[in-house]
Design a protein around this motif. Sequence first.
Motif, PDB file in Angstrom:
ATOM      1  N   PRO A   1       0.740  -1.216   0.033  1.00 13.90           N
ATOM      2  CA  PRO A   1       0.112   0.038   0.103  1.00 13.90           C
ATOM      3  C   PRO A   1       0.826   1.281  -0.115  1.00 13.90           C
ATOM      4  CG  PRO A   1       0.186  -0.800   2.318  1.00 13.90           C
ATOM      5  CD  PRO A   1       0.867  -1.941   1.248  1.00 13.90           C
ATOM      6  N   TRP A   2       1.993   1.123  -0.104  1.00 17.74           N
ATOM      7  CA  TRP A   2       2.956   2.558  -0.043  1.00 17.74           C
ATOM      8  C   TRP A   2       3.052   3.102  -1.539  1.00 17.74           C
ATOM      9  CZ3 TRP A   2       4.920  -1.913   2.090  1.00 17.74           C
ATOM     10  CH2 TRP A   2       4.709  -2.269   3.559  1.00 17.74           C
ATOM     11  N   GLU A   3       3.145   4.479  -1.510  1.00 17.95           N
ATOM     12  CA  GLU A   3       3.159   4.874  -2.811  1.00 17.95           C
ATOM     13  C   GLU A   3       4.803   4.862  -3.370  1.00 17.95           C
ATOM     14  OE1 GLU A   3       3.398   9.724  -4.501  1.00 17.95           O
ATOM     15  OE2 GLU A   3       2.414   9.104  -2.686  1.00 17.95           O
ATOM     16  N   ASP A   4       5.603   4.663  -2.758  1.00 18.50           N
ATOM     17  CA  ASP A   4       7.152   4.362  -3.050  1.00 18.50           C
ATOM     18  C   ASP A   4       7.773   3.569  -2.274  1.00 18.50           C
ATOM     19  OD1 ASP A   4       9.354   4.806  -4.513  1.00 18.50           O
ATOM     20  OD2 ASP A   4      10.152   6.470  -3.683  1.00 18.50           O
ATOM     21  N   PRO A   5       7.374   2.163  -2.622  1.00 15.44           N
ATOM     22  CA  PRO A   5       8.118   1.155  -1.592  1.00 15.44           C
ATOM     23  C   PRO A   5       9.082   0.547  -2.300  1.00 15.44           C
ATOM     24  CG  PRO A   5       6.418   0.164  -3.155  1.00 15.44           C
ATOM     25  CD  PRO A   5       6.213   1.590  -3.527  1.00 15.44           C
ATOM     26  N   MET A   6       9.962  -0.246  -1.304  1.00  9.83           N
ATOM     27  CA  MET A   6      11.225  -0.872  -1.502  1.00  9.83           C
ATOM     28  C   MET A   6      11.306  -2.252  -0.807  1.00  9.83           C
ATOM     29  SD  MET A   6      14.281   1.905  -1.017  1.00  9.83           S
ATOM     30  CE  MET A   6      15.535   1.326  -1.968  1.00  9.83           C
ATOM     31  N   VAL A   7      11.869  -3.147  -1.573  1.00 17.02           N
ATOM     32  CA  VAL A   7      12.129  -4.613  -0.931  1.00 17.02           C
ATOM     33  C   VAL A   7      13.481  -4.895  -0.577  1.00 17.02           C
ATOM     34  CG1 VAL A   7      11.826  -6.716  -1.610  1.00 17.02           C
ATOM     35  CG2 VAL A   7      10.265  -5.052  -2.657  1.00 17.02           C
ATOM     36  N   LEU A   8      13.652  -5.408   0.672  1.00 17.10           N
ATOM     37  CA  LEU A   8      14.700  -6.021   1.128  1.00 17.10           C
ATOM     38  C   LEU A   8      14.684  -7.468   1.071  1.00 17.10           C
ATOM     39  CD1 LEU A   8      17.653  -5.832   2.538  1.00 17.10           C
ATOM     40  CD2 LEU A   8      16.563  -5.582   4.666  1.00 17.10           C
ATOM     41  N   TRP A   9      15.539  -7.898   0.079  1.00 11.97           N
ATOM     42  CA  TRP A   9      15.366  -9.676   0.020  1.00 11.97           C
ATOM     43  C   TRP A   9      16.231 -10.335   0.981  1.00 11.97           C
ATOM     44  CZ3 TRP A   9      11.431 -11.264  -2.572  1.00 11.97           C
ATOM     45  CH2 TRP A   9      10.961 -10.805  -3.640  1.00 11.97           C
ATOM     46  N   CYS A  10      15.553 -11.406   1.604  1.00 16.84           N
ATOM     47  CA  CYS A  10      16.161 -12.387   2.410  1.00 16.84           C
ATOM     48  C   CYS A  10      15.941 -13.851   1.752  1.00 16.84           C
ATOM     49  CB  CYS A  10      15.601 -12.136   4.054  1.00 16.84           C
ATOM     50  SG  CYS A  10      15.886 -10.365   4.436  1.00 16.84           S
ATOM     51  N   THR A  11      16.062 -14.920   2.776  1.00 17.07           N
ATOM     52  CA  THR A  11      15.967 -16.052   2.364  1.00 17.07           C
ATOM     53  C   THR A  11      14.989 -16.682   3.275  1.00 17.07           C
ATOM     54  OG1 THR A  11      18.238 -16.102   1.927  1.00 17.07           O
ATOM     55  CG2 THR A  11      17.099 -18.245   2.000  1.00 17.07           C
TER      56      THR A  11
END
Length: 449
Positions: free
Chosen positions: A107-117
């Motif tokens: 739901p955020w306008e400008d999201p980011m992803v931090l990938w993990c395992t």
Amino acid sequence: MSTPAAGGAAVDSLQVVARRESPSMAATIGADIGVALVRGRGSRVWDEQGRPYLDLTSGSGVHALGHGHPAVLAAMQAQLAEFAHGGWQFTCPARARLTERLCALLPWEDPMVLWCTTGTEAVEAALKTARAATGRRQVLGFLGGYHGKTSGSLAVTANSAYRAGVTELPVAGLSLPYPTAPGHVPPGAAPGTGHRFGQEILDHPDFGAGDVAGLIVETVQGAGGMQAAAPGLLSELRSFTSERGMLLVVDEIFTGFGRTGAMFGFAHEGVVPDLVVLGKALGGGLPVSAVVGPRALLSALAPLRQTSTFSANPVACAAGLAVLDTLAEQDLPARAGAAGDRLVRAVGALDVPGVRLETIGRGLMTGVRVAEAPAADRGAFTSAVVRRMRDLGVIALRGGADGAVVKWTPPLTITDAELDASVAALAEALHAEAGGRAPAAGVPAEVPA
């Protein structure tokens, strides 16, 4: 019975587990479970002897689409043939597409992803992000909450026994009361009036609210016995944290991707968290997890503060794209809500002398709690029921602080006939353990290979 191992020699899987694996896992495998699996399709799995079982666990919630879903297998095979792994430093088209898909879902306008395992790794990444973004040190969890067993995530996992003697963390920590729904939450339930809380933080002698970076919460507690949060709790947490400069972190590792009847559990109340932790179902059977949130928060974690070798593995990302496509095409979140409602009605119709059952949870994250039983030890009684269900061809896990909850977390693709068969097996097992008799439950015919 022994089966050929990868190298060709016969092996008895359960004996190897008992002899060679740490009791940290082996004790549970040999107690309630006692099955070595070799194959899975849909809602079914097969053991080393070729016997089929209806699987109510879906690999601890991983197989939302069922075992061996053709779209997921095809995506895995195609990616595996091209490029299996390069390390977190190397992106690829599958990773880029999955990143964009997740950002579009949230739901955020400008999201980011931090990938993990793994899930516990992603929880630790979320804790790091919360501390980096706020400059504060404490992140607090809730009673009954489970967020993993690695050293960092144990700080917010409620069960103190997991910390004793194995970490530098204090055995006893601050876990906030978790107000629960009075029963299973039906599809389309109103958000409710909320629950006031928070004085436990403000009055704690070791630190004030100004030292709390955030709160981490599950919308349904899986390890806690399928307890759903009281209607309105998330809305209250959102207000409480926003007013005090804390972050609201929602752990959707188990609840995410349709299991509760919505794509994400927080959507039931229209709440927008600060960070969301994802995992399990996203990889379609392969390990992949992530922390997702607004750019302003994810950017607070400096370069190289959170990386791991298998983060955003290309094959897992390809599987994730197939999972998201199928969830949308088949509207499986809605299916989970309807199936959970059907399950609750079926359990509510059971009449077993000396036994009183309660249904809790939401969607296809449902618990059947043995609230009263002929035996004084309800946990032991429930363990016997689960073992008897297994003998009838239905595999389920137990949960809850007293071990008296039978957990339903099947694939979201489970059929009505399979759900009904699972309740019939529960009924027969309850009657048998309570000393009564019931008609044979049976399990639907084996699905085609």
